[in-house]
Design an enzyme around this catalytic site. Structure first.
Site, mmCIF file in Angstrom:
data_model
loop_
_atom_site.group_PDB
_atom_site.id
_atom_site.type_symbol
_atom_site.label_atom_id
_atom_site.label_comp_id
_atom_site.label_asym_id
_atom_site.label_seq_id
_atom_site.Cartn_x
_atom_site.Cartn_y
_atom_site.Cartn_z
ATOM 1 N N CYS A 103 0.834 -1.199 0.000
ATOM 2 C CA CYS A 103 0.000 0.000 0.000
ATOM 3 C C CYS A 103 0.874 1.255 0.000
ATOM 4 O O CYS A 103 1.633 1.458 -0.934
ATOM 5 C CB CYS A 103 -1.002 -0.034 1.154
ATOM 6 S SG CYS A 103 -2.371 1.161 0.951
ATOM 7 N N HIS A 144 -3.745 -4.984 -0.406
ATOM 8 C CA HIS A 144 -3.290 -5.521 0.876
ATOM 9 C C HIS A 144 -3.307 -7.049 0.845
ATOM 10 O O HIS A 144 -4.367 -7.662 0.962
ATOM 11 C CB HIS A 144 -4.202 -5.041 2.008
ATOM 12 C CG HIS A 144 -4.043 -3.599 2.344
ATOM 13 N ND1 HIS A 144 -3.173 -3.159 3.310
ATOM 14 C CD2 HIS A 144 -4.631 -2.492 1.832
ATOM 15 C CE1 HIS A 144 -3.238 -1.838 3.394
ATOM 16 N NE2 HIS A 144 -4.121 -1.407 2.492
ATOM 17 N N GLU A 197 -2.417 -8.998 3.178
ATOM 18 C CA GLU A 197 -2.852 -9.493 4.488
ATOM 19 C C GLU A 197 -4.361 -9.452 4.644
ATOM 20 O O GLU A 197 -4.907 -10.050 5.583
ATOM 21 C CB GLU A 197 -2.173 -8.697 5.607
ATOM 22 C CG GLU A 197 -2.721 -7.309 5.873
ATOM 23 C CD GLU A 197 -2.204 -6.236 4.923
ATOM 24 O OE1 GLU A 197 -2.466 -5.050 5.196
ATOM 25 O OE2 GLU A 197 -1.538 -6.580 3.925
#
Length: 218
Positions: free
Chosen positions: A87, A198, A200
């Protein structure tokens, strides 16, 4: 193998650390650290720079960590250790960011970070909203990079952002998404990669990307 996730006061560190720890454990590797110590980053085998918020704030946070920018320059650019920016961590790889004025980036990927300006009608019949938030389908530029091993042509990943990196060199743009305009989704050069999305927060595909990064030999 040690993976250092840099803590500079910006980033979804808890989620990122959990995702990397899980992927590392699945690969039989378990040394993932979250650190603001430049000496620990200097000893790490792989480096991750997360980031959320405004470009300028993230750059100030990184600059405020003693020795961190200098260490990153040495281990990533000179020593060529694998690096992943996530990001705003990816955006910081650019020459400059233009959120609330101009802020100098790390200068690793030629180009500038500029505001999203999507046009047209969104699939729900309304306009495209900024920030761009939610799942979007990746389009790959040329041959898929090793970090995308196992990704299909209709792979969806999760985004939250209002700015993106416009690459000066198209060869550095690994993937894009379409959201009222073409948006850079991933960049790469030599031992460096970065994702606007992202991993994650991207469930199974995100873990796949992290696993690919952990085994990548640039």
């Amino acid at each position: 193998m040690t993976v250092a996730i840099i803590d500079y006061g910006s980033g979804n560190l808890r989620s990122a650390a959990k995702a990397f720890a899980r992927a590392a454990s699945d690969a039989g590797k378990d040394n993932v650290i979250v650190t603001s110590d430049a000496a620990e980053v200097a000893r790490a085998d792989r480096i991750v720079l997360p980031g959320v918020g405004a470009f300028a704030d993230c750059r100030r946070g990184l600059d405020a960590v003693p020795g961190m920018v200098e260490t990153l320059q040495r281990v990533v650019i000179e020593q060529k250790r694998p690096f992943l920016g996530i990001c705003v961590g990816m955006q910081l790889m650019a020459d400059a960011g233009f959120e609330h004025g101009e802020t100098t980036g790390l200068g690793w990927i030629s180009g500038n970070v500029v505001e999203l300006k999507p046009e047209g009608v969104a699939p729900d019949g309304g306009g495209f909203r900024v920030p761009h938030m939610g799942w979007n389908e990746l389009s790959f530029s040329g041959a898929a990079h090793p970090i995308f091993k196992g990704f299909a042509t209709d792979s969806h990943v999760y985004f939250v952002h209002s700015y993106h990196l416009e690459c000066a060199n198209a060869a550095h743009r690994l993937a894009t998404v379409t959201y009222g305009q073409t948006i850079t989704a991933a960049v790469g050069r030599e031992n460096m990669v970065g994702t606007q999305f992202h991993p994650e927060k991207s469930q199974g595909l995100g873990l796949q990307l992290i696993s690919n990064f952990l085994s990548w030999s640039p």
